[in-house]
Design an enzyme around this catalytic site. Structure first.
Site, short mmCIF file in Angstrom:
data_model
loop_
_atom_site.label_atom_id
_atom_site.label_comp_id
_atom_site.label_asym_id
_atom_site.label_seq_id
_atom_site.Cartn_x
_atom_site.Cartn_y
_atom_site.Cartn_z
N LYS A 273 -18.07 9.22 7.50
CA LYS A 273 -18.44 9.03 6.10
C LYS A 273 -19.46 10.10 5.70
CE LYS A 273 -16.84 4.30 5.99
NZ LYS A 273 -16.04 4.37 7.22
N SER B 17 -21.99 -14.36 12.37
CA SER B 17 -21.39 -13.23 11.65
C SER B 17 -21.45 -13.46 10.14
CB SER B 17 -19.94 -13.06 12.10
OG SER B 17 -19.29 -12.04 11.39
N THR C 215 -8.53 -6.59 1.73
CA THR C 215 -9.80 -5.87 1.78
C THR C 215 -10.86 -6.59 0.96
OG1 THR C 215 -8.54 -3.82 2.00
CG2 THR C 215 -10.87 -3.61 1.47
N THR D 284 -21.13 5.71 12.08
CA THR D 284 -19.91 6.51 12.10
C THR D 284 -20.22 7.95 11.73
OG1 THR D 284 -17.64 6.67 11.24
CG2 THR D 284 -19.33 6.04 9.68
N HIS E 192 -21.95 2.70 6.30
CA HIS E 192 -22.02 3.17 4.92
C HIS E 192 -23.44 3.55 4.51
CE1 HIS E 192 -17.83 2.29 3.82
NE2 HIS E 192 -17.96 1.27 4.65
N ARG F 238 0.83 -1.20 0.00
CA ARG F 238 0.00 0.00 0.00
C ARG F 238 0.87 1.26 0.00
NH1 ARG F 238 -5.43 -1.56 2.29
NH2 ARG F 238 -5.31 -3.82 2.50
N SER G 215 -19.39 -2.28 1.82
CA SER G 215 -18.70 -1.17 1.17
C SER G 215 -17.88 -1.54 -0.05
CB SER G 215 -17.78 -0.46 2.17
OG SER G 215 -16.76 -1.34 2.61
N THR H 8 -9.80 5.26 26.86
CA THR H 8 -9.44 6.08 25.70
C THR H 8 -9.88 7.52 25.92
OG1 THR H 8 -9.68 4.20 24.19
CG2 THR H 8 -9.79 6.38 23.21
N THR H 9 -9.00 8.45 25.58
CA THR H 9 -9.38 9.87 25.63
C THR H 9 -10.60 10.10 24.75
OG1 THR H 9 -7.10 10.54 26.02
CG2 THR H 9 -8.59 12.21 25.14
#
Length: 405
Positions: free
Chosen positions: A249, A138, A364, A246, A218, A22, A190, A278-279
């Site tokens: 996106k 799943s 991916t 999220t 998505h 990548r 996606s 986590t902050t």
């Protein structure tokens, strides 16, 4: 003595040998001109490009309501949140945003995370660990973050064939009817752009007493009368126990979240290490997400234009004889089928035509299905599309790439 550097070098050479190394493309998005951007080469030379692979699906990162809200937040509150949610890091914007999300999805409560990846990993790993003897079902094409969460839970898992409701039921039927169960799947996938049969999956899950977990990353902002996702569009929100989404996106910012019952959200809040330690999300990001969600709850202009642009590009690709993969959604994949060739096409488009589309290779997508993944948005013009089709046609001829059947 172990030669650590040699091990690292060999691992990278292995990836390069498979043609899936990548390379990051350095760009600077131009405010007010998206999808136009500036690309910087390794020598630092800038050039103008058009971005065709952004997940900023609606261009909301450029929307004046969003940028203004973020400017005001940073002027008023500064940059960072100052801590974890438990120790001085719960900002007023976090609380208001979670209420807005609960309302968006018709749930009792919501919880925000620093990314969509973390929201999936934290929630799935926590729920499957908390439920005694839980079995997780799943979809075979679920995102890496969902797979990680399921794996990290230590729970038993069953993989059902992609969008195959009959196979899911077959697996559910074989297991102990008294065991806690969780069915995890996505609405819009996606890479292929197909959409899950949400109502059918949820009905089978309920038949066997399973919770339902739906990843709508998505889809939120893009589908439904208020942008609540495919579940909202199809009127099946009440059939889903946990909705995950999220801000990175359609909403154009950064962060992730879940919406569910008050007790379920409280369990994740209280037990998930990747939330607790986590902050918290920066107030400026929460402010931007809040403004974007509120706008898209009442505006359908962006969604309608987005769907029209996607349909237009699909039609143009098909007319040009290019191997566009049939897609039910806004995702427009063009099949190449070879990692080296996919990267070469991407490089030529960027270097010679100023068209930026990232090659999508294994892991991916499965080997042999390498592709270019286009995400046309409301701000892509007809002229941009014509330039894209012309460039693709020229590269396809030059490299003798297989055309559509």
């Amino acid at each position: 003595m172990t030669n650590y550097d040699q091990i690292f070098q060999d691992a990278i050479l292995s990836v390069k040998g498979e043609g899936r190394y990548r390379v990051f493309t350095e760009i600077a998005r131009r405010r007010g001109h998206f999808p136009e951007a500036i690309r910087y080469t390794e020598t630092g030379e800038p050039s103008d490009i058009t971005v065709w692979c952004s997940n900023d699906y609606l261009g909301m990162a450029q929307h004046p309501k969003v940028t203004m809200a973020m400017h005001q937040a940073i002027d008023q509150f500064g940059a960072g949140s100052g801590g974890t949610r438990n120790i001085s890091g719960t900002h007023h914007f976090h609380v208001v945003l979670e209420r807005e999300l609960a309302d968006l999805h018709g749930k009792e409560a919501a919880l925000i995370f620093t990314s969509g990846y973390i929201s999936n990993e934290a929630t799935l790993s926590t729920l499957a660990r908390i439920l005694p003897g839980c079995i997780v079902y799943s979809d075979s094409l679920n995102h890496a973050s969902m797979i990680a969460g399921i794996r990290n839970s230590g729970a038993e898992k069953r993989i059902f064939r992609h969008n195959d409701v009959a196979h899911l039921e077959e697996l559910l039927k074989q297991d102990d009817p008294e065991a806690p169960k969780l069915v995890a799947f996505e609405s819009v996938y996606s890479m292929d752009g197909d959409i899950a049969p949400i109502a059918d999956i949820a009905a089978v899950a309920k038949k066997y007493g399973a919770l339902t977990y739906l990843d709508e990353v998505h889809a939120v902002g893009l589908y439904g009368p208020r942008g609540g996702g495919v579940a909202e569009r199809e009127g099946v929100v009440d059939m889903i126990d946990i909705i995950e989404g999220t801000f990175a996106k359609a909403y154009g910012v950064m962060g992730g979240y879940i919406a569910a019952s008050q007790n379920l959200v409280d369990v994740v809040r209280s037990y998930a290490p990747s939330f607790i330690f986590t902050t918290s999300l920066c107030p400026v990001l929460a402010a931007g997400a809040l403004a974007s969600i509120r706008h898209l709850k009442s505006s359908n202009v962006e969604r309608e234009r987005h769907q029209e642009r996607a349909a237009r590009l699909k039609a143009l690709l098909k007319e040009a004889g290019l191997p566009v993969i049939r897609s039910e959604s806004h995702i427009v994949p063009v099949l190449v089928g070879d990692p080296v060739l996919c990267k070469k096409i991407s490089d030529i488009l960027l270097d010679e035509f100023g068209i930026y589309v990232q090659p999508i290779n294994y892991p991916t997508v499965p080997r042999g299905t390498e592709r270019l993944r286009f995400t046309p948005g409301p701000l892509h013009t007809d002229a941009m599309m014509e330039e894209l089709i012309d460039a693709l046609g020229e590269v396809w001829e030059r490299l003798k790439v297989r055309r559509a059947a």
